[in-house]
Enzyme design. Structure first.
Site, PDB file in Angstrom:
ATOM      1  N   VAL A  47       0.857  -1.199   0.000  1.00 62.14           N
ATOM      2  CA  VAL A  47       0.000   0.000   0.000  1.00 62.14           C
ATOM      3  C   VAL A  47       0.886   1.240   0.000  1.00 62.14           C
ATOM      4  CG1 VAL A  47      -1.886   1.227   1.164  1.00 62.14           C
ATOM      5  CG2 VAL A  47      -1.690  -1.255   1.398  1.00 62.14           C
ATOM      6  N   VAL A 130      13.238  -0.502  17.384  1.00 61.27           N
ATOM      7  CA  VAL A 130      14.324   0.039  18.218  1.00 61.27           C
ATOM      8  C   VAL A 130      15.664  -0.292  17.572  1.00 61.27           C
ATOM      9  CG1 VAL A 130      15.408   0.032  20.504  1.00 61.27           C
ATOM     10  CG2 VAL A 130      12.936  -0.285  20.305  1.00 61.27           C
ATOM     11  N   ILE A 134      19.857  -3.618  14.751  1.00 59.78           N
ATOM     12  CA  ILE A 134      20.401  -4.318  15.930  1.00 59.78           C
ATOM     13  C   ILE A 134      19.283  -5.147  16.567  1.00 59.78           C
ATOM     14  CG2 ILE A 134      21.533  -4.050  18.179  1.00 59.78           C
ATOM     15  CD1 ILE A 134      22.341  -1.202  17.367  1.00 59.78           C
ATOM     16  N   GLU A 188      15.606  14.991   9.342  1.00 62.59           N
ATOM     17  CA  GLU A 188      14.469  15.447   8.544  1.00 62.59           C
ATOM     18  C   GLU A 188      14.438  16.967   8.505  1.00 62.59           C
ATOM     19  OE1 GLU A 188      11.014  13.378   8.792  1.00 62.59           O
ATOM     20  OE2 GLU A 188      12.092  11.505   9.148  1.00 62.59           O
ATOM     21  N   LYS A 203      11.900   4.737  21.949  1.00 64.10           N
ATOM     22  CA  LYS A 203      12.598   3.443  21.927  1.00 64.10           C
ATOM     23  C   LYS A 203      12.902   2.966  23.349  1.00 64.10           C
ATOM     24  CE  LYS A 203      14.590   4.778  17.503  1.00 64.10           C
ATOM     25  NZ  LYS A 203      15.722   5.482  16.902  1.00 64.10           N
ATOM     26  N   GLY A 300      18.179   3.012   8.290  1.00 64.23           N
ATOM     27  CA  GLY A 300      18.524   2.670   6.910  1.00 64.23           C
ATOM     28  C   GLY A 300      17.629   1.543   6.434  1.00 64.23           C
TER      29      GLY A 300
HETATM   30  N1  NAP Z   1      13.900   4.794   7.495  1.00 65.35           N
HETATM   31  C1  NAP Z   1      14.526   4.203   8.500  1.00 65.35           C
HETATM   32  O1  NAP Z   1      15.758   4.084   8.518  1.00 65.35           O
HETATM   33  C2  NAP Z   1      13.735   3.653   9.661  1.00 65.35           C
HETATM   34  C3  NAP Z   1      14.410   3.017  10.713  1.00 65.35           C
HETATM   35  C4  NAP Z   1      13.674   2.470  11.775  1.00 65.35           C
HETATM   36  C5  NAP Z   1      12.308   2.602  11.786  1.00 65.35           C
HETATM   37  N2  NAP Z   1      11.677   3.249  10.756  1.00 65.35           N
HETATM   38  C6  NAP Z   1      10.229   3.367  10.813  1.00 65.35           C
HETATM   39  O2  NAP Z   1       9.683   2.674   9.688  1.00 65.35           O
HETATM   40  C7  NAP Z   1       8.501   3.321   9.252  1.00 65.35           C
HETATM   41  C8  NAP Z   1       8.647   3.673   7.776  1.00 65.35           C
HETATM   42  O3  NAP Z   1       9.740   4.527   7.586  1.00 65.35           O
HETATM   43  P1  NAP Z   1      10.295   4.883   6.111  1.00 65.35           P
HETATM   44  O4  NAP Z   1      11.551   5.636   6.339  1.00 65.35           O
HETATM   45  O5  NAP Z   1      10.301   3.672   5.267  1.00 65.35           O
HETATM   46  O6  NAP Z   1       9.164   5.883   5.602  1.00 65.35           O
HETATM   47  P2  NAP Z   1       8.966   6.473   4.123  1.00 65.35           P
HETATM   48  O7  NAP Z   1      10.180   6.247   3.291  1.00 65.35           O
HETATM   49  O8  NAP Z   1       8.452   7.854   4.279  1.00 65.35           O
HETATM   50  O9  NAP Z   1       7.817   5.550   3.511  1.00 65.35           O
HETATM   51  C9  NAP Z   1       6.483   5.630   3.956  1.00 65.35           C
HETATM   52  C10 NAP Z   1       5.639   4.796   3.022  1.00 65.35           C
HETATM   53  O10 NAP Z   1       4.315   4.792   3.520  1.00 65.35           O
HETATM   54  C11 NAP Z   1       3.416   5.239   2.518  1.00 65.35           C
HETATM   55  N3  NAP Z   1       2.355   6.002   3.184  1.00 65.35           N
HETATM   56  C12 NAP Z   1       2.488   7.042   4.027  1.00 65.35           C
HETATM   57  N4  NAP Z   1       1.280   7.477   4.443  1.00 65.35           N
HETATM   58  C13 NAP Z   1       0.369   6.674   3.844  1.00 65.35           C
HETATM   59  C14 NAP Z   1      -1.035   6.619   3.850  1.00 65.35           C
HETATM   60  N5  NAP Z   1      -1.768   7.469   4.576  1.00 65.35           N
HETATM   61  N6  NAP Z   1      -1.645   5.660   3.125  1.00 65.35           N
HETATM   62  C15 NAP Z   1      -0.926   4.797   2.371  1.00 65.35           C
HETATM   63  N7  NAP Z   1       0.430   4.793   2.327  1.00 65.35           N
HETATM   64  C16 NAP Z   1       1.054   5.724   3.045  1.00 65.35           C
HETATM   65  C17 NAP Z   1       4.233   6.119   1.594  1.00 65.35           C
HETATM   66  O11 NAP Z   1       3.620   6.177   0.327  1.00 65.35           O
HETATM   67  P3  NAP Z   1       4.310   6.938  -0.925  1.00 65.35           P
HETATM   68  O12 NAP Z   1       5.475   6.078  -1.304  1.00 65.35           O
HETATM   69  O13 NAP Z   1       3.270   6.998  -1.963  1.00 65.35           O
HETATM   70  O14 NAP Z   1       4.723   8.275  -0.389  1.00 65.35           O
HETATM   71  C18 NAP Z   1       5.567   5.347   1.599  1.00 65.35           C
HETATM   72  O15 NAP Z   1       5.520   4.294   0.663  1.00 65.35           O
HETATM   73  C19 NAP Z   1       8.321   4.529  10.178  1.00 65.35           C
HETATM   74  O16 NAP Z   1       7.469   4.194  11.245  1.00 65.35           O
HETATM   75  C20 NAP Z   1       9.717   4.776  10.699  1.00 65.35           C
HETATM   76  O17 NAP Z   1       9.735   5.406  11.967  1.00 65.35           O
HETATM   77  C21 NAP Z   1      12.357   3.767   9.707  1.00 65.35           C
END
Ligand code: NAP
Length: 448
Positions: A47, A130, A134, A188, A203, A300
């Site tokens: 999605v 978290v 790791i 960000e 965390k 990442g």
């Molecule tokens: N990035 C990291 O390194 C990391 C590390 C640890 C934990 N996390 C956690 O993992 C989760 C995802 O992070 P991410 O960095 O992968 O985020 P991201 O790159 O911003 O990706 C979010 C995804 O969710 C989709 N999305 C957002 N809102 C939506 C909605 N209302 N309905 C349907 N789809 C929706 C977006 O769609 P579109 O592609 O169309 O925009 C995108 O595909 C978060 O909770 C974050 O805290 C991330």
């Protein structure tokens, strides 16, 4: 390879940085994952918000979450979209539909983990929430489960650690280091969750649920960020054998658990002091193991996806054995509250304090009088004349206030012996009320 006994069908809500890595790794390592589980993990649908975005991903996509949540052929919902309340609604619906639920979403779990735990009849996986890659959740939940956990100290936020590393190693100030973190994509555009300490607090609370059954929300614990850390604090730390890290700390004292997130001066000889840049690390002290330290990539796509998939593999393995999605034995939270949280004002620590004051006779006496009125004793003292405008003079250590050609204000840097948070906050109020103190004194706690 023999035919796997079963297939586990998953739907992924969010195909961004982490979601697309999950899809890629499941494809790339398909054979070995199937061999390890006896179950083939198949991504049925992803999605996204915007179906028109160009992406490399080859799985069927939709922009309608219901097509995953209410698809009876989907066994596991993987939430990788971010946010707090919408993911919580998604989690509740997925669990109500009898699906297992896997997430990397620490912000949502920091507020709703126990509500989800109480309703779950199927597994919930959150290893990726978290410290990215790791496996610290599994270490606490399984590897260390024979131990009474005496303390957890973690560098839980890579962005803050990158900023503090740059300040210490390259002499940058906070604003420069933050700007560079943003340029490199580590921070960000709105970096507040990272630099204000709340991401680390989310965390820490998840870890504290496993170690101690702590049900608190982030607002209930002491949280301070790194934005007030200045180059002179880093210099002071170096001079006295410390380095400054944003730490999440949980410590057990009898029936109380102390929980806090703040910039912390730690001995530069400690393992955590060597954790630089965006890396994360968690030190856990168990009553049987002593200290063990877990280090690695805290974020990442691939590291985080590795943790997401580890949850899927755990679900697939139990699915293979029992042919059903077992109740939330995976969760690992202690559900009976055995401990209370130490009230913030009773937390004890040594403190570093930076006071910007008029550089004139009698000021130092007033400052020390306020500290002593609050039963705070000083262990180390430095005074640096504030660099006057339009001069090239560099700060230097001096021993007294006053004298000819002194700049008009001075920075007083000191460290205290152990005292309470209540005493230090009262002292700050008293100091702030002094006419000769120019701004709210800055404190950094010192962790031995
Ligand atoms: N990035 C990291 O390194 C990391 C590390 C640890 C934990 N996390 C956690 O993992 C989760 C995802 O992070 P991410 O960095 O992968 O985020 P991201 O790159 O911003 O990706 C979010 C995804 O969710 C989709 N999305 C957002 N809102 C939506 C909605 N209302 N309905 C349907 N789809 C929706 C977006 O769609 P579109 O592609 O169309 O925009 C995108 O595909 C978060 O909770 C974050 O805290 C991330």
């Amino acid at each position: 390879m023999g035919k796997p006994a079963r297939e586990l069908h998953i739907g992924i809500i969010g195909i961004g940085v982490v979601g697309s890595s999950v899809v890629e790794i499941l494809q790339k390592n398909r054979e070995l994952i199937t061999a390890r589980t006896g179950v083939e993990i198949i991504v049925k649908r992803g999605v996204v918000r915007d179906l028109n975005k160009a992406r490399a991903c080859t799985i069927p996509l939709t922009d309608n979450v219901d097509e995953v949540l209410y698809d009876e052929s989907i066994d596991v919902v993987v939430e990788l979209m971010g946010g707090r309340e919408l993911p919580y609604q998604i989690a509740k619906t997925a669990l109500a539909q009898g699906k297992a639920f896997v997430t990397a979403n620490k912000a949502m779990l920091a507020y709703h983990r126990y509500e989800l735990a109480s309703m779950a009849k199927t597994p919930i996986g959150f290893e990726a929430s978290v410290c990215g890659g790791i496996p610290i959740i599994n270490a606490l939940k399984v590897g260390l489960s024979a131990n009474e956990i005496l303390a957890i100290r973690g560098i839980l936020n890579g962005t803050s650690n990158y900023i503090l590393t740059k300040m210490a190693q390259d002499g940058w100030d906070f604003a420069q280091a933050l700007q560079q973190a943003q340029n490199l994509g580590y921070a960000e555009a709105n970096p507040s969750l990272d630099i204000d300490g709340y991401d680390a607090a989310h965390k820490l609370l998840i870890l504290a649920s496993i170690a101690y059954g702590i049900k608190a929300a982030p607002e209930e614990i002491l949280v301070e960020g790194i934005s007030e850390v200045a180059p002179e604090d880093i210099e002071f730390a170096k001079e006295f054998g410390y380095c400054i890290k944003l730490l999440g700390i949980a410590k057990k004292h009898g029936n109380e658990i102390e929980l806090r997130v703040h910039p912390t001066m730690i001995d530069e000889e400690k393992l955590l002091a060597d954790v630089d840049g965006v890396m994360n690390a968690v030190s856990v002290v168990g009553d049987c193991t002593g200290e063990s330290v877990y280090y690695g990539a805290g974020a990442g796509g691939n590291p985080t996806a590795s943790s997401v998939i580890s949850d899927l593999i755990a679900i697939a393995r139990s699915y293979h054995i029992s042919q059903s999605l077992q109740p939330s034995a995976m969760l690992g939270f202690i559900t009976e509250q055995q401990y209370s949280i130490t009230p913030k004002e009773q937390i004890k620590s040594k403190y570093y304090m930076r006071i910007l004051a008029d550089d004139k006779h009698g000021v130092l006496e007033k400052i020390t009088a306020i500290l002593s009125k609050n039963a705070i004793s000083i262990s180390t003292f430095l005074q640096k004349p504030q660099k006057p405008a339009h001069t090239d003079s560099t700060p230097s250590q001096i021993s007294s206030i006053g004298g000819l050609n002194q700049p008009e204000c001075a920075k007083i840097l000191l460290a205290t012996h152990e005292t309470s948070e209540l005493a230090i906050q009262n002292a700050i109020k008293g100091l702030q009320a002094l006419e000769s103190v120019r701004q709210r004194p800055v404190i950094i706690r010192i962790e031995e």
